[in-house]
Design an enzyme around this catalytic site. Sequence first.
Site, PDB file in Angstrom:
ATOM      1  N   ASP A 123      -4.242  13.110   5.591  1.00  9.36           N
ATOM      2  CA  ASP A 123      -4.740  14.367   6.287  1.00  9.36           C
ATOM      3  C   ASP A 123      -6.029  15.145   5.735  1.00  9.36           C
ATOM      4  O   ASP A 123      -6.141  15.001   4.455  1.00  9.36           O
ATOM      5  CB  ASP A 123      -3.702  15.217   6.685  1.00  9.36           C
ATOM      6  CG  ASP A 123      -3.139  15.829   5.437  1.00  9.36           C
ATOM      7  OD1 ASP A 123      -2.842  15.304   4.385  1.00  9.36           O
ATOM      8  OD2 ASP A 123      -2.873  17.084   5.126  1.00  9.36           O
ATOM      9  N   GLU A 190      -0.226  17.094   3.457  1.00  6.55           N
ATOM     10  CA  GLU A 190      -0.514  17.793   2.216  1.00  6.55           C
ATOM     11  C   GLU A 190      -1.214  19.037   2.336  1.00  6.55           C
ATOM     12  O   GLU A 190      -0.925  19.951   1.695  1.00  6.55           O
ATOM     13  CB  GLU A 190      -1.169  16.738   1.269  1.00  6.55           C
ATOM     14  CG  GLU A 190      -0.980  17.272   0.028  1.00  6.55           C
ATOM     15  CD  GLU A 190      -2.380  18.168  -0.320  1.00  6.55           C
ATOM     16  OE1 GLU A 190      -2.297  18.563  -1.602  1.00  6.55           O
ATOM     17  OE2 GLU A 190      -3.526  18.398   0.365  1.00  6.55           O
TER      18      GLU A 190
END
Length: 486
Positions: A123, A190
């Site tokens: 991400d 994250e």
Amino acid sequence: MKKRRLFFRIIGGLVLIFIIVTVFNALLVKSKQPSPKPTDVVIDEGKAVEHLSQAITFKTVSYQDRSKFDFTEFTKFISFLEESYPGVHDHLELEKINEYALIYKWKGSDSSKNPIGLTSHYDVVPVLDGTEGNWEHTPFSGTVENGKIWGRGTLDDKIGVIGILEAVEFLVNDGFKPARDVYIMFGFDEEIGGDKGALEIVNTLKERGITFDFVLDEGGAIVENMVPGVDQPVGVVGISEKGSATAELSIEGSGGHSSQPKNQTNIGRIASAIAKLEDTQFTGDLRGPGEDLFEYVAPEMSFTMKYVFANKIIFEPIIEQILLQQPATAALIRTTIAPTIFQAGEQYNALPEKATAIINHRLMPGDSLEEVKTFIEDTIEDDDIKVTITGSEASKVSSINGWEFKSIQQAARNVYNNAVIAPYLMFAGSDAKHYDSISKNTYRFLPVQITSEDLNRMHGTNEHISKDNFIQAIKFYAEIIKESNQ
């Protein structure tokens, strides 16, 4: 006269002894860097660069508001990995956690040994509204131009995902078989804490009784001109990350018209409290990972700097004062104070009935949330100001004495022969903290050579990486798997 001469002789003798002892200490300092074993890993550079370029085009953006996630992009990214790395998907077992977090298990020849883990996340942070036009190439173009790959994720942290998979694909096709199990783990959130990704991976493996000898995540990098007195680039491996806590200071009381203010208003009292905190600061103390950093770089310094650090017990107060002069080095040796939000008032001529300030603290290993709260209360000396604190303390400190850290150091030296590889304290957060509960050691290292400008690009405009840097990262990941094959 005789007594005076005797006195000066004694003083002179003591000074001479001091000089002899301290110089001898400096001469005893030996390098902690292993000799490089230059890598023989040969990568299909064109295909690897094409893969990273393609990976950037998927808009796998993390938002604080999870309803904004476009999971079709995440699904397409996973399909892209399956198509691009046939060797990985033929030889490793793939398991999906919460649909989008990925665990690859590479079974070793001796599963009685504790496994190792390599982790990263795919991400990325959003592009700030209004800044799109400031990019030389659009943020999700994956443009390759003038030896550079452009786009969001080239530094944080699709380079880690693609770098690891390129390395494993190479090793699989080269016939390599690991002695111990190797887990490859990729999170998908994250950037907003990793609660659905890395944390759920950890919970799943914990239920199965999995314990790693070490897990390696993103973190420190190889930076030029990082340490005064060291000419070589320094590669810093995070052995702990500072805690992150939010302190709220609030006060309530009568408001009233601004034409008749008290000598000290609610805003004034909160402002005074912040001023006291910034004037006082936490005490700097060269200890733990910060001290370890200088023990590893001191042998590579000029003799003057080596002399100072070899006799740290004498010069420590001076060293600490020097380190406190710059924000980056001050953060290495003390818990930090960063006021970030101030809220009070709605009308220009009305005194606010409530004032609130938010202060972000990054905690040193060993400092507790309760100790930080006590420090704030003792420093501001205002019983009417309510102090609340939430957050997390620093992660555990991983070993630098075992084969685990030495394998990372050796792998980095194999690729970056001239770099000084040293432990350090990571200021920011990563998914590594989640793995603390199932790993004996957690390390944080992004194997690329970057500048201070690159650091600003990680969540900013014009994020990019050189092709050479990317290829070196792949080689490192291959080397760390080989070095851990014991």
